[in-house]
Scaffold this motif. Structure first.
Motif, PDB file in Angstrom:
ATOM      1  N   GLU A 122      24.650  26.112  28.079  1.00 26.48           N
ATOM      2  CA  GLU A 122      24.803  26.222  26.629  1.00 26.48           C
ATOM      3  C   GLU A 122      24.709  27.666  26.168  1.00 26.48           C
ATOM      4  O   GLU A 122      25.523  28.127  25.357  1.00 26.48           O
ATOM      5  N   LEU A 123      23.725  28.389  26.674  1.00 21.10           N
ATOM      6  CA  LEU A 123      23.548  29.777  26.268  1.00 21.10           C
ATOM      7  C   LEU A 123      24.753  30.620  26.654  1.00 21.10           C
ATOM      8  O   LEU A 123      25.184  31.502  25.908  1.00 21.10           O
ATOM      9  N   ARG A 124      25.310  30.348  27.842  1.00 24.15           N
ATOM     10  CA  ARG A 124      26.473  31.109  28.307  1.00 24.15           C
ATOM     11  C   ARG A 124      27.736  30.774  27.515  1.00 24.15           C
ATOM     12  O   ARG A 124      28.672  31.571  27.474  1.00 24.15           O
ATOM     13  N   SER A 125      27.779  29.600  26.911  1.00 29.23           N
ATOM     14  CA  SER A 125      28.990  29.162  26.210  1.00 29.23           C
ATOM     15  C   SER A 125      29.001  29.540  24.727  1.00 29.23           C
ATOM     16  O   SER A 125      29.993  29.296  24.039  1.00 29.23           O
ATOM     17  N   LEU A 126      27.914  30.131  24.233  1.00 34.30           N
ATOM     18  CA  LEU A 126      27.839  30.467  22.811  1.00 34.30           C
ATOM     19  C   LEU A 126      28.882  31.515  22.433  1.00 34.30           C
ATOM     20  O   LEU A 126      29.203  32.411  23.213  1.00 34.30           O
ATOM     21  N   ASP A 127      29.394  31.399  21.237  1.00 31.80           N
ATOM     22  CA  ASP A 127      30.358  32.360  20.703  1.00 31.80           C
ATOM     23  C   ASP A 127      29.699  33.730  20.608  1.00 31.80           C
ATOM     24  O   ASP A 127      28.702  33.904  19.898  1.00 31.80           O
ATOM     25  N   ASN A 128      30.242  34.717  21.324  1.00 30.95           N
ATOM     26  CA  ASN A 128      29.629  36.053  21.342  1.00 30.95           C
ATOM     27  C   ASN A 128      30.240  37.000  20.321  1.00 30.95           C
ATOM     28  O   ASN A 128      30.019  38.208  20.387  1.00 30.95           O
ATOM     29  N   SER A 129      31.011  36.465  19.373  1.00 24.82           N
ATOM     30  CA  SER A 129      31.590  37.321  18.338  1.00 24.82           C
ATOM     31  C   SER A 129      30.697  37.416  17.106  1.00 24.82           C
ATOM     32  O   SER A 129      30.984  38.154  16.165  1.00 24.82           O
ATOM     33  N   SER A 130      29.607  36.655  17.106  1.00 27.04           N
ATOM     34  CA  SER A 130      28.691  36.646  15.974  1.00 27.04           C
ATOM     35  C   SER A 130      27.262  36.475  16.467  1.00 27.04           C
ATOM     36  O   SER A 130      27.028  35.916  17.545  1.00 27.04           O
ATOM     37  N   ALA A 131      26.331  36.950  15.670  1.00 31.00           N
ATOM     38  CA  ALA A 131      24.918  36.799  16.024  1.00 31.00           C
ATOM     39  C   ALA A 131      24.394  35.416  15.668  1.00 31.00           C
ATOM     40  O   ALA A 131      23.361  34.983  16.196  1.00 31.00           O
ATOM     41  N   LYS A 132      25.085  34.704  14.805  1.00 32.38           N
ATOM     42  CA  LYS A 132      24.581  33.434  14.292  1.00 32.38           C
ATOM     43  C   LYS A 132      24.289  32.406  15.374  1.00 32.38           C
ATOM     44  O   LYS A 132      23.240  31.743  15.334  1.00 32.38           O
ATOM     45  N   PRO A 133      25.182  32.199  16.379  1.00 31.48           N
ATOM     46  CA  PRO A 133      24.865  31.208  17.411  1.00 31.48           C
ATOM     47  C   PRO A 133      23.568  31.497  18.157  1.00 31.48           C
ATOM     48  O   PRO A 133      22.809  30.569  18.472  1.00 31.48           O
ATOM     49  N   LEU A 134      23.288  32.766  18.424  1.00 33.79           N
ATOM     50  CA  LEU A 134      22.037  33.126  19.091  1.00 33.79           C
ATOM     51  C   LEU A 134      20.846  32.883  18.166  1.00 33.79           C
ATOM     52  O   LEU A 134      19.790  32.410  18.599  1.00 33.79           O
ATOM     53  N   LEU A 159      20.570  39.592  21.013  1.00 32.45           N
ATOM     54  CA  LEU A 159      20.551  40.019  19.619  1.00 32.45           C
ATOM     55  C   LEU A 159      20.191  41.501  19.484  1.00 32.45           C
ATOM     56  O   LEU A 159      20.738  42.204  18.634  1.00 32.45           O
ATOM     57  N   VAL A 160      19.277  41.966  20.317  1.00 32.66           N
ATOM     58  CA  VAL A 160      18.902  43.375  20.299  1.00 32.66           C
ATOM     59  C   VAL A 160      20.126  44.259  20.521  1.00 32.66           C
ATOM     60  O   VAL A 160      20.319  45.282  19.841  1.00 32.66           O
ATOM     61  N   LYS A 161      20.975  43.860  21.468  1.00 34.19           N
ATOM     62  CA  LYS A 161      22.171  44.650  21.776  1.00 34.19           C
ATOM     63  C   LYS A 161      23.304  44.402  20.790  1.00 34.19           C
ATOM     64  O   LYS A 161      24.206  45.222  20.651  1.00 34.19           O
ATOM     65  N   PHE A 162      23.235  43.263  20.087  1.00 36.94           N
ATOM     66  CA  PHE A 162      24.273  42.921  19.114  1.00 36.94           C
ATOM     67  C   PHE A 162      24.051  43.663  17.799  1.00 36.94           C
ATOM     68  O   PHE A 162      24.971  44.291  17.264  1.00 36.94           O
ATOM     69  N   TYR A 163      22.817  43.581  17.281  1.00 34.72           N
ATOM     70  CA  TYR A 163      22.499  44.246  16.015  1.00 34.72           C
ATOM     71  C   TYR A 163      22.697  45.760  16.142  1.00 34.72           C
ATOM     72  O   TYR A 163      22.091  46.415  16.967  1.00 34.72           O
TER      73      TYR A 163
END
Length: 275
Positions: A122-134, A159-163
């Motif tokens: 599940e974690l690997r399949s999350l949409d990585n274009s937004s922080a919201k799924p995480l 999230l640390v690397k996304f923000y």
């Protein structure tokens, strides 16, 4: 090289595919020089399964032997009955049952393994274009996983690397809550790094770099909104400078940071923060 789940070296490859090994902590004469064949962020269940499948051995280091992984709680679950901490009765046995330390409720080892695999997918399949799924991942599993569980750690690191690094989450556009969350997660993950990946590790270097950027951005936002005075931002800035120096000392050896790579990254960050 020998494997250990808390390695004392890190490695990378140069442009000619030569492997470069560097110690991350002092290694005393007579001690083994170790690397890891898995990921230091994985929990014991995942590390040992991977080692068994790919390297044909099962690790029995001090981290693997400890149900609480040296206090990091990367494997710990929460009891569905009382909310207590659920840990393996024997971490060195992949089929071992798990038990709540509060009410003694027991879970079959194969059930824990199945759940671990499903959450991994599940974690690997999350949409990585937004922080919201995480961000939503925490809400879904906060009653099932310990706050320091491996999957929450991976979500926090993501999230640390996304923000601040994604076009939709540039520092100047982030909310106070997001900036404070980034700083909080960096601090929490640095505490973890001190146990499982200490010293000059890439994990620590990356966290320190992201923490200093978050501190500067937060101080700048608080100042611009008259929440802090210019003098009040000095503590933020002083801490940021200290972290940046240590991060630079660690990251300057990484191939992508050599030949001006680190300077370029700092220039981009400086322009973004307008400091």
């Amino acid at each position: 090289m020998a494997h250990d789940c808390i390695p004392n070296t890190k490695h990378c490859f140069d442009s000619d595919l030569n492997i470069i090994i560097r110690s991350t902590v002092p290694i005393r004469k007579g001690n083994s020089i170790t690397t890891t064949y898995t990921s230091t962020l994985w929990n014991t269940l995942q590390r040992r399964r991977q080692l068994k499948a790919a390297k044909f051995f099962l690790c029995s280091c001090r981290r693997c032997k400890d149900p609480r992984e040296l206090g990091t709680e990367l494997s710990t679950l929460l009891c569905s009955d009382c909310g207590g901490h659920v840990v393996s009765l024997d971490p060195l046995d992949l089929s071992s049952s798990w038990s709540c330390q509060k009410c003694n409720n027991t879970i079959l080892g194969r059930s824990v393994m199945w759940g671990d695999q499903q959450l991994y997918k599940e974690l690997r399949s999350l949409d990585n274009s937004s922080a919201k799924p995480l961000e939503e991942f925490f809400d879904r599993y906060h009653k099932a996983l310990h706050p320091k569980h491996r999957f929450f750690v991976e979500a926090k690191y993501g999230l640390v690397k996304f923000y601040g690094n994604h076009p939709d989450y540039r520092y100047r556009d982030m909310t106070r809550e997001q900036l404070e969350r980034k700083v909080k997660y960096c601090r929490e993950l640095l505490e973890l790094a001190d146990v499982i990946d200490p010293g000059l590790s890439l994990f620590r270097g990356t966290l320190l770099f992201e923490l200093q950027a978050g501190l500067v951005a937060l101080a700048r936002m608080l100042l611009s909104n008259d929440i802090l005075t210019k003098e009040g931002t000095q503590d933020y800035m002083s801490e940021a400078v200290k972290h940046l120096q240590e991060a630079s000392d660690i990251l300057k050896h990484e191939p992508e940071m050599e030949n001006g790579g680190l300077d370029a990254k700092l220039k981009i960050l400086s322009d973004e923060l307008d400091v």
